[in-house]
Design an enzyme around this catalytic site. Structure first.
Site, PDB file in Angstrom:
ATOM      1  N   PRO A   2       0.779  -1.154   0.130  1.00  0.00           N
ATOM      2  CA  PRO A   2      -0.063  -0.144  -0.051  1.00  0.00           C
ATOM      3  C   PRO A   2       0.888   1.191   0.010  1.00  0.00           C
ATOM      4  O   PRO A   2       1.768   1.590   0.805  1.00  0.00           O
ATOM      5  CB  PRO A   2      -0.760  -0.150   1.232  1.00  0.00           C
ATOM      6  CG  PRO A   2      -0.664  -1.507   1.712  1.00  0.00           C
ATOM      7  CD  PRO A   2       0.541  -1.922   1.251  1.00  0.00           C
ATOM      8  N   GLU A   3       0.895   2.208  -1.119  1.00  0.00           N
ATOM      9  CA  GLU A   3       1.243   3.284  -1.035  1.00  0.00           C
ATOM     10  C   GLU A   3       0.105   4.412  -1.205  1.00  0.00           C
ATOM     11  O   GLU A   3      -0.880   3.914  -0.685  1.00  0.00           O
ATOM     12  CB  GLU A   3       2.178   3.554  -2.079  1.00  0.00           C
ATOM     13  CG  GLU A   3       3.541   2.659  -2.035  1.00  0.00           C
ATOM     14  CD  GLU A   3       4.579   3.060  -3.034  1.00  0.00           C
ATOM     15  OE1 GLU A   3       4.648   4.135  -3.774  1.00  0.00           O
ATOM     16  OE2 GLU A   3       5.312   2.104  -3.442  1.00  0.00           O
TER      17      GLU A   3
END
Length: 276
Positions: A2-3
């Site tokens: 997750p960015e």
DNA sequence: CCCGATTCCTGTAGGC
DNA sequence: TGCCTACAGGAATCGG
């Protein structure tokens, strides 16, 4: 992993299912996350109502009111393998499903995180005063982020431009994937010293970062292995990646073999012909 | 202040 | 159908 686009995808996916809901039960199966799950999380949350979800950098903020938690906020970080999903009451937890928020109406917000780099913490005070949020740079999709800022902050810095772009004090939410892609789009060699890049090139880099992040959000994020959004779908940005994870393969623009270097202890792939 | 190195964790890939 | 090792990385922290 997750960015920013993946966290934003998660926020959009789960918000309609949890906003306005009351928490009826909290189930903690594993407290040993990056930050230990607060002992009294259940006591504080049961009976509280969920307000409007927001995102700051890669943090999700879940405001709560009522119950024993007036004015408090959950601060959630997905680390690199975390995901939040909506599941129905009765769906059996799997390995690494560490925390459930059971909601009125028959849904559960379920946190899954094999590597446990993420956390959920309880903020009594206003979120802006939390040290984890206080020193963050601007959001990459806001007006405060532009080439002028990159240029000003980089003068005199010898650090390579890629780790510079990934520095949360410079701009938030740009991790390895999107830093690599933005540098490719802007035609900048990731090894170049940040302090030796022109204002004009930083304008292009800021625009590229903005563009790649916006496009990734539109695609529902990047699913490399097992990222899923709030309702369980993978992201489709992976097929748009030009350099990340493609070392040894031909550049989509010029055909040159993409190279791999390590910068700031992170794998960095770039095109030796297109990026200078 | 600046910058590089280390640390946390586990699933997966690759070598044999 | 196996064993072992290297690797992935956000962000806090430390040391030079």
């Amino acid at each position: 992993m997750p960015e920013l686009p993946e966290v934003e995808t998660t926020r959009r996916g789960i918000a309609p299912h949890i906003e306005g809901r009351e928490i009826s039960e909290v189930i903690v199966r594993e407290t040993r996350l990056r930050v230990p799950v607060p002992n009294d999380l259940g006591e504080r949350l049961v009976g509280a109502r969920i307000g409007e979800l927001s995102r700051r950098a890669k943090y999700l903020l879940v405001p709560l009111s009522g119950g024993d938690a007036p004015g408090g906020t959950l601060l959630w970080h997905l680390g690199m393998s975390g995901s939040l999903r909506i599941v129905r009451v009765g769906e059996l937890p799997r390995k690494h499903d560490h925390v459930d928020l059971v909601l009125d109406g028959g849904a559960i917000l379920r946190y899954h995180d094999p590597r446990r780099f993420g956390f959920v913490d309880w903020l009594v005070d206003s979120p802006e005063r939390d040290p984890r949020l206080a020193r963050l740079g601007p959001e990459p999709l806001s007006d405060a982020f532009d080439g002028e800022r990159l240029f000003a902050l980089s003068r005199g810095r010898r650090v390579a431009v890629k780790p510079f772009l990934m520095d949360n004090a410079v701009v938030v939410g740009v991790g390895n994937i999107y830093a690599s892609e933005a540098l490719f789009m802007a035609g900048i060699d990731p090894r170049r010293a940040a302090g030796r890049i022109s204002r004009e090139r930083f304008d292009r880099l800021a625009a590229a970062a903005r563009e790649v992040l916006a496009a990734a959000i539109t695609q529902g994020g990047t699913t490399l292995r097992d990222f899923v959004g709030g309702t369980g779908e993978p992201g489709y940005f992976k097929q748009r990646l030009n350099v990340y994870g493609r070392h040894g393969q031909p550049c989509r623009r010029c055909g040159a073999e993409l190279r791999l270097v390590t910068l700031g202890q992170r794998a960095s792939v770039y095109c030796p012909h297109c990026q200078t």
